[in-house]
Design a protein around this motif. Sequence first.
Motif, mmCIF file in Angstrom:
data_model
loop_
_atom_site.group_PDB
_atom_site.id
_atom_site.type_symbol
_atom_site.label_atom_id
_atom_site.label_comp_id
_atom_site.label_asym_id
_atom_site.label_seq_id
_atom_site.Cartn_x
_atom_site.Cartn_y
_atom_site.Cartn_z
ATOM 1 N N VAL A 126 0.865 -1.178 0.000
ATOM 2 C CA VAL A 126 0.000 0.000 0.000
ATOM 3 C C VAL A 126 0.903 1.230 0.000
ATOM 4 O O VAL A 126 2.124 1.121 0.204
ATOM 5 C CB VAL A 126 -0.947 0.030 1.220
ATOM 6 N N VAL A 127 0.314 2.382 -0.221
ATOM 7 C CA VAL A 127 1.074 3.627 -0.119
ATOM 8 C C VAL A 127 0.467 4.498 0.967
ATOM 9 O O VAL A 127 -0.757 4.506 1.167
ATOM 10 C CB VAL A 127 1.122 4.399 -1.460
ATOM 11 N N ALA A 128 1.332 5.186 1.680
ATOM 12 C CA ALA A 128 0.894 6.132 2.709
ATOM 13 C C ALA A 128 1.173 7.544 2.218
ATOM 14 O O ALA A 128 2.247 7.830 1.679
ATOM 15 C CB ALA A 128 1.627 5.866 4.015
ATOM 16 N N LYS A 129 0.176 8.425 2.392
ATOM 17 C CA LYS A 129 0.311 9.829 2.034
ATOM 18 C C LYS A 129 -0.224 10.671 3.174
ATOM 19 O O LYS A 129 -1.047 10.201 3.982
ATOM 20 C CB LYS A 129 -0.480 10.160 0.759
ATOM 21 N N VAL A 138 4.438 11.430 6.907
ATOM 22 C CA VAL A 138 5.273 10.723 5.933
ATOM 23 C C VAL A 138 5.874 11.746 4.979
ATOM 24 O O VAL A 138 5.285 12.783 4.718
ATOM 25 C CB VAL A 138 4.469 9.656 5.143
ATOM 26 N N GLY A 139 7.045 11.434 4.470
ATOM 27 C CA GLY A 139 7.718 12.335 3.536
ATOM 28 C C GLY A 139 7.274 12.074 2.117
ATOM 29 O O GLY A 139 7.979 11.407 1.353
ATOM 30 N N LEU A 165 4.304 -1.409 8.181
ATOM 31 C CA LEU A 165 3.253 -0.429 8.459
ATOM 32 C C LEU A 165 3.176 -0.121 9.948
ATOM 33 O O LEU A 165 3.092 1.049 10.346
ATOM 34 C CB LEU A 165 1.905 -0.955 7.956
ATOM 35 N N MET A 166 3.203 -1.132 10.778
ATOM 36 C CA MET A 166 3.073 -0.900 12.211
ATOM 37 C C MET A 166 4.288 -0.179 12.776
ATOM 38 O O MET A 166 4.163 0.636 13.706
ATOM 39 C CB MET A 166 2.848 -2.223 12.946
ATOM 40 N N GLU A 167 5.461 -0.445 12.228
ATOM 41 C CA GLU A 167 6.654 0.283 12.674
ATOM 42 C C GLU A 167 6.530 1.773 12.348
ATOM 43 O O GLU A 167 6.875 2.630 13.161
ATOM 44 C CB GLU A 167 7.902 -0.304 12.008
ATOM 45 N N LEU A 168 6.026 2.070 11.155
ATOM 46 C CA LEU A 168 5.813 3.475 10.786
ATOM 47 C C LEU A 168 4.734 4.110 11.660
ATOM 48 O O LEU A 168 4.853 5.267 12.080
ATOM 49 C CB LEU A 168 5.420 3.577 9.315
ATOM 50 N N ALA A 169 3.676 3.364 11.925
ATOM 51 C CA ALA A 169 2.532 3.909 12.660
ATOM 52 C C ALA A 169 2.920 4.339 14.070
ATOM 53 O O ALA A 169 2.299 5.254 14.627
ATOM 54 C CB ALA A 169 1.412 2.872 12.723
ATOM 55 N N ARG A 170 3.937 3.724 14.648
ATOM 56 C CA ARG A 170 4.363 4.117 15.993
ATOM 57 C C ARG A 170 4.887 5.545 16.018
ATOM 58 O O ARG A 170 4.890 6.191 17.072
ATOM 59 C CB ARG A 170 5.426 3.151 16.502
ATOM 60 N N ARG A 171 5.305 6.067 14.864
ATOM 61 C CA ARG A 171 5.830 7.435 14.796
ATOM 62 C C ARG A 171 4.729 8.455 14.515
ATOM 63 O O ARG A 171 4.982 9.664 14.547
ATOM 64 C CB ARG A 171 6.878 7.545 13.687
#
Length: 412
Positions: free
Chosen positions: A172-175, A188-189, A200-206
Amino acid sequence: MASSAVPFAVDRSVPALVVKIGHYPLHHGGVGAIRSLGRLGVPMYAVTEDRWTPAALSRYLERAFVWPTTGSERPERLVEGLLRIGRAIGRPTVLLPTDEEAAVLIAEHADRLAGEGGFLFPRAEPELPRRLASKQGLHELCVKHGVPTPEAAFPDTYADVKAFAASARFPVVAKNREAFERRKKPAVGGTTRIEGPRELMELARRWGPRPGVVLQEYLPREDAEDWIVHGYFDSRSTPLAMFTGVKVRSWPPHAGMTACAYVVENEELARMAAQFVQRIGFSGIVDLDWRLDRRDGRYKLLDFNPRMGAQFRLFESAAGIDVVRAQHLDLTGRAVPGAGQRPDRRFTVENIDLPALLAYRRSGYITPHAPARASGTELAWAARDDMKPFFTMLARSLRPGAAQLYRLWRAK
């Protein structure tokens, strides 16, 4: 194009003001607008970060109003700043926003800007540009009006992200969900591809307790083509100018601003875009990004920019009309001559197309609909009659801080 070469009469008593909010001095769209109307004899003004931006040094600019902004200012302060500029110009002036922040500000304070400031601009529902600039708002409008768009989720909590990760089809893509998030510390950059649930979950912690992201269906580049539609719609949402083209290269690759694009006629896509704009009742210039998903043969709307796009000079009709000229003619009571778009034109952004070209060649990606040759090339920066913006761009690009400026330069 010189004013003597166009088959229409422009009102040279009404100037235009290029409006920008935030710090992105290397913006070729503003330069294009200054040249497009300036060559017709329209007095041109622009908001600039300093006196040494490329736009500030165009021969077609009457005056640069140096007004550094960040986008985090209170709207009332920004409106007061525009009103001061309006008083300095001293006569009714057409507004040309180059970013979502400016377009939203103008729409949401239209009565005061038009009344007290005497500014001229298309009028739409005050809340519509903000909704269109939002990933969630645009997605909701697409679903409501039956316009294809990538599947998307808008998690409000960490638990929502966790539930999405358990059932989503990856990648998936995150924007960033809201266009204005880039003024703050974004979640997200830019567009970020996510390969699986663990990533995804690692990113979501930020992202904190309230993630400001959209998690969107990934459209594989090998099965997709990027198309663009630019148009100008009058007060009744009737298209007075419509253009279609293919984005051949972007920078960063496949997810950034247009580096090279071609005019390609696409009646189906133009019709879809016009119908959507008419259904939502928008008036003004639009810059739409569509992606053809060859897996199901559908064009899916990715972005709706309620203002001119940086690459708008790719498009011009056989009568010499681009979207900026169409808006000025319409708002000054002049007829916009109808004519088909000039075919096979190419638009190249000199300072980013070379790295984009190298990256695309390494990946082996080719856009099938890109013409083998172009009948004419419009350069973003260099112009025989106006070379100072080009040289200024080169000088600023070579400065040590150029990389940071590129990250801030985010208009399409």
